[in-house]
Design an enzyme around this catalytic site. Structure first.
Site, PDB file in Angstrom:
ATOM      1  N   TYR B 175       0.855  -1.190   0.000  1.00 16.25           N
ATOM      2  CA  TYR B 175       0.000   0.000   0.000  1.00 16.25           C
ATOM      3  C   TYR B 175       0.882   1.228   0.000  1.00 16.25           C
ATOM      4  O   TYR B 175       1.977   1.229   0.576  1.00 16.25           O
ATOM      5  CB  TYR B 175      -0.861   0.043   1.274  1.00 16.25           C
ATOM      6  N   HIS B 183      -6.381   2.198  -1.021  1.00 15.63           N
ATOM      7  CA  HIS B 183      -6.535   0.823  -1.507  1.00 15.63           C
ATOM      8  C   HIS B 183      -5.168   0.285  -1.870  1.00 15.63           C
ATOM      9  O   HIS B 183      -4.276   1.006  -2.289  1.00 15.63           O
ATOM     10  CB  HIS B 183      -7.413   0.806  -2.755  1.00 15.63           C
ATOM     11  N   LYS B 218      -6.340  -5.344  -7.408  1.00 19.52           N
ATOM     12  CA  LYS B 218      -4.930  -5.120  -7.164  1.00 19.52           C
ATOM     13  C   LYS B 218      -4.144  -5.597  -8.372  1.00 19.52           C
ATOM     14  O   LYS B 218      -4.589  -6.448  -9.117  1.00 19.52           O
ATOM     15  CB  LYS B 218      -4.483  -5.905  -5.928  1.00 19.52           C
TER      16      LYS B 218
END
Lengths: 330, 272
Positions: B175, B183, B218
Site C-alpha cells: 500500500y 486501496h 490489485k
C-alpha cells in the site's frame, strides 16, 4: 483493568501442566475445564483466554501472574499448545464454540454409585458389531510406548465401585468391545463384561438414561498403582500433524461434561504445507468417523479448511449416465 | 519497475484520505519510532510477540507493523474507516503504563530489529539475541526467509506499507500509505531466482492469479530475488547484499476496453 463481578481464581501446578480452579465463578465452567478427582482444572490455553477476558486470576505460588508470565507458560512446548493453536482456540471461543483438547475427557468423576446399570435406553448389540476399536490416541501412546499404564490422577476415590477390567471409549461413536485388544496390547481385557460400551451414542438421549453413565478411557487399571492420565495429550512430534489438536462442539448452553457426545468436528493444526491425500486418509482414520478440519494460522489470519476425499456425483448407474452425457456433448 | 519511476495514481479511500496521509507521512512515523525506547519481543512459533505501551502501539499501528493481540472483538463499521485506527483493549482512561501484546510477522520483526534497530529480541531465558543469532533463527523458522525478507525490506525502504497477503493468496500486499486511507496497489509474489519456478509455472496459474487480483482490484507484482553468485553463504544477514532483485508488474490488457484513442487502460479484471 475491567472490574468483573464473576472472577474465578486458579492456581498453576507445573507438574501437571494445568491450573487448579480454586474459586469457581460464573457459568463458563459448564463448558470449560476438566474434572479430575472432583477438582476442576483448566489447561494453559483456557487459562490464558480467561485471564485475558478478566474472568480468571492466575496464581503461581500464591502470587498473581502477569500476562507475559502466562504467555511464557503458553509458549512452553511441554504444555501442549502452540501460539497458532492458542489463537485458534481463542478465535473459536469468542464465537461461542466449545473447544477441548482432542481426546481429553471432560470428566472422570462419576455421579452414580454402581457402574454401569446400562439400561436399554440405548440399544446396543455389541456382540454383533465388528467395528474396530479405535482407542484414544493418548491411551494408545501410553500403551504402545511403555507397557505401564499411567494415569496422572489417583482414581481410587472415583473408581471404587468400578470394575477395573473394563474398557470404554470416550465418544462412544466408535466404541465396541474388541477381543483382539488383548492380543494387540497384551492386557487381560478378555474379561470385559459384554454390556460395556455403547456403539451408538445418540446425543438426543444423552440427558435421559445415559446421564449417569460416565465415559471413561482407562485401560485395565490396577487400583493400587499410582497412575497418571495424560490430560495434556502432548504430540509426539511437533512437526507432524497425525492427530487432531482440538475437539470442537457447536455452541450449546446445555453442554454437559458428563455426556458431551461426539464433537461436531476435530481440528488439526496444519504443518507448513497443505495435507496430501495420504495425510488426509490417516487423519480420517484417527478421527474415527468424526469430521475433521485443518487450520492454518499465518500472520494472525486464521483459516480453516476441510478436505473431502469422498466426491459426490458417483452413482450406481454411473457408467450409463456418464456415457450418455458424453454422447450428448458430441 | 515499481511505482517510483512510473507515475502511478494512488487510489485513496474517501475525499479526505489524501490530506490525512500527507499530514502524517510515513517517514515522520518512522522517525518517531526510531526515537522510542526499544520494547522486547519473543518468538511465538512463526510469529513474534512484543509487549508495548499505548504510545508504541499507536506508532506501530500507524506504520502498519504487526497487529494488536488480541484482535478487536467486533470489527469497526466499514463505512467510515478511521485513521489512526483504534487499538482494541487500549482505553484512554486506562493508565498509560498498560501494556499490550503486538503480534509481528517474521519479516516485520527482523526489519524493526536489524534495519531500524528499534526492537530487541529475546530468547526464552531473557537473553538478548544478536542480529546474527536472530537471523539464523529466522532462517530456521521460515523456508525462503532470505528471499521474502529481501523483497519485504526493499519495499519498506521505499516507504511502501507491506502487509501479509495471505488473505488475497499472495505473499504480501503493498500500500502507498495506511490501508485505512488507501486501496492496495499490489499483490506481491516473491519468486525465487529467474529459472523455472514451482509457482506461476503455467499460464493457467497466471490466469488464476490475474483473476484473483482483478476481483480484489490489485495489480500483480512479481519480485524476482536471485543470488548474484551460485555460492552464497546465508549464515549472516549481510548475505542480503548478495541477492539481486527485479520487479515485474503483470497486467492484463483487454482490447475491448481500449479502442478509444487516448490513454490506454490497463484492466485487471476478467472478461464478463
Amino acid at each position: 483493568m475491567n472490574f468483573k463481578k464473576d472472577v474465578s481464581v486458579a492456581s498453576w501446578e507445573s507438574e501437571k501442566g494445568l491450573a487448579e480452579v480454586t474459586v469457581k465463578k460464573g457459568k463458563l465452567w459448564c463448558s470449560m475445564g476438566i474434572i479430575r478427582s472432583s477438582k476442576l482444572y483448566c489447561n494453559i490455553e483456557e487459562s490464558m483466554y480467561l485471564a485475558g477476558l478478566g474472568s480468571l486470576v492466575m496464581l503461581n505460588d500464591e502470587r498473581i501472574m502477569s500476562d507475559d508470565e502466562i504467555c511464557s507458560l503458553l509458549l512452553f512446548p511441554g504444555h501442549g499448545c502452540s501460539w497458532a493453536a492458542y489463537q485458534t482456540f481463542a478465535y473459536l471461543k469468542r464465537l461461542g464454540y466449545i473447544v477441548g483438547r482432542y481426546d481429553v475427557l471432560w470428566t472422570t468423576s462419576r455421579k452414580q454409585e454402581k457402574f454401569p446399570s446400562l439400561q436399554s435406553d440405548v440399544e446396543t448389540d455389541l456382540s454383533s458389531k465388528a467395528e474396530e476399536l479405535i482407542l484414544p490416541s493418548n491411551t494408545l501412546k501410553s500403551v504402545v510406548k511403555s507397557s505401564s499404564r499411567e494415569v496422572q490422577f489417583p482414581l481410587s476415590d472415583t473408581m471404587d465401585e468400578v470394575n477395573c477390567d473394563m474398557i470404554l471409549t470416550r465418544t462412544g461413536a466408535e466404541s465396541s468391545m474388541n477381543p483382539s485388544l488383548e492380543e494387540k496390547y497384551g492386557n487381560d481385557s478378555a474379561s470385559l463384561p459384554c454390556d460395556i460400551g455403547r456403539s451408538n451414542y445418540p446425543r438426543e438421549d444423552s440427558e435421559a438414561g445415559l446421564e449417569d453413565l460416565q465415559s471413561l478411557s482407562v485401560l485395565n487399571l490396577n487400583k493400587d498403582e499410582d497412575t497418571s492420565l495424560s490430560v495434556l495429550n502432548l504430540k509426539k512430534d511437533e512437526d507432524t500433524c497425525d492427530q487432531p489438536m482440538f475437539d470442537v462442539f457447536l455452541p450449546n448452553g446445555r453442554f454437559k461434561k458428563s455426556v458431551p457426545g461426539p464433537p461436531t468436528f476435530r481440528l488439526c493444526m496444519s504443518s507448513n504445507h497443505p495435507p496430501k491425500p495420504s495425510d488426509i486418509r490417516t487423519m480420517e482414520h484417527n478421527c474415527g468417523g468424526v469430521p475433521f478440519k485443518y487450520v492454518v494460522v499465518e500472520c494472525g489470519h486464521i483459516s480453516i479448511f476441510s478436505f473431502d476425499t469422498d466426491i459426490p456425483g458417483r452413482s450406481k448407474q454411473g457408467e450409463g449416465t456418464l456415457s450418455r452425457v458424453q454422447h450428448l456433448s458430441y | 519497475m515499481m511505482g517510483d519511476s512510473k507515475e502511478r495514481r494512488v487510489r485513496w479511500k474517501g475525499r479526505h484520505a489524501c490530506e490525512t496521509a500527507l499530514s502524517d507521512p510515513m517517514s515522520a512515523i518512522y522517525s518517531a519510532i526510531k526515537a522510542w525506547t526499544p520494547p522486547s519481543g519473543m518468538f511465538a512459533d512463526s510469529a513474534v510477540l512484543l509487549q508495548v505501551n499505548s504510545e508504541q502501539a499507536q506508532l506501530l499501528n500507524r506504520a502498519c507493523f504487526g497487529r494488536p493481540y488480541p484482535p478487536a472483538i467486533a470489527p469497526p463499521p466499514p463505512s467510515a474507516p478511521t485513521y489512526p485506527p483504534p487499538i482494541p483493549g487500549f482505553d484512554d482512561s486506562d493508565s498509560k503504563e498498560g501494556l499490550q501484546f503486538f503480534q509481528l510477522a517474521l519479516e516485520e520483526a527482523f526489519y524493526l530489529n536489524y534495519e531500524m534497530k528499534v526492537v530487541d529480541m529475546m530468547q526464552e531465558e531473557r537473553v538478548l539475541l544478536s542480529h546474527d543469532e536472530l537471523w539464523r533463527l529466522m532462517l530456521k523458522k521460515k523456508q525462503h526467509f532470505v528471499q521474502h525478507y529481501k523483497a519485504y525490506s526493499h519495499m519498506r525502504s521505499k516507504r511502501w506499507v507491506v502487509l501479509s497477503g495471505i488473505q488475497f493468496g499472495a505473499d504480501f500486499m503493498a500500500y502507498r500509505h495506511h490501508p485505512a486511507l488507501v486501496h492496495s496497489d499490489y499483490a506481491v509474489l516473491v519468486m525465487l531466482g529467474e529459472e523455472r519456478q514451482s509457482r506461476l509455472n503455467t499460464w493457467t496459474e497466471l490466469h488464476a492469479m490475474g483473476r484473483l487480483c482483478g476481483s480484489v482490484a490489485k495489480t500483480l507484482l512479481l519480485i524476482y530475488v536471485k543470488r548474484k553468485d551460485a555460492a552464497v553463504d546465508s549464515t549472516f544477514p549481510s548475505c542480503l547484499e548478495d541477492f539481486d532483485l527485479e520487479t515485474v508488474e503483470v497486467n492484463r490488457w483487454l482490447p475491448e476496453k481500449n479502442r478509444e484513442a487516448g490513454e490506454t487502460l490497463e484492466e485487471n479484471s476478467e472478461l464478463g
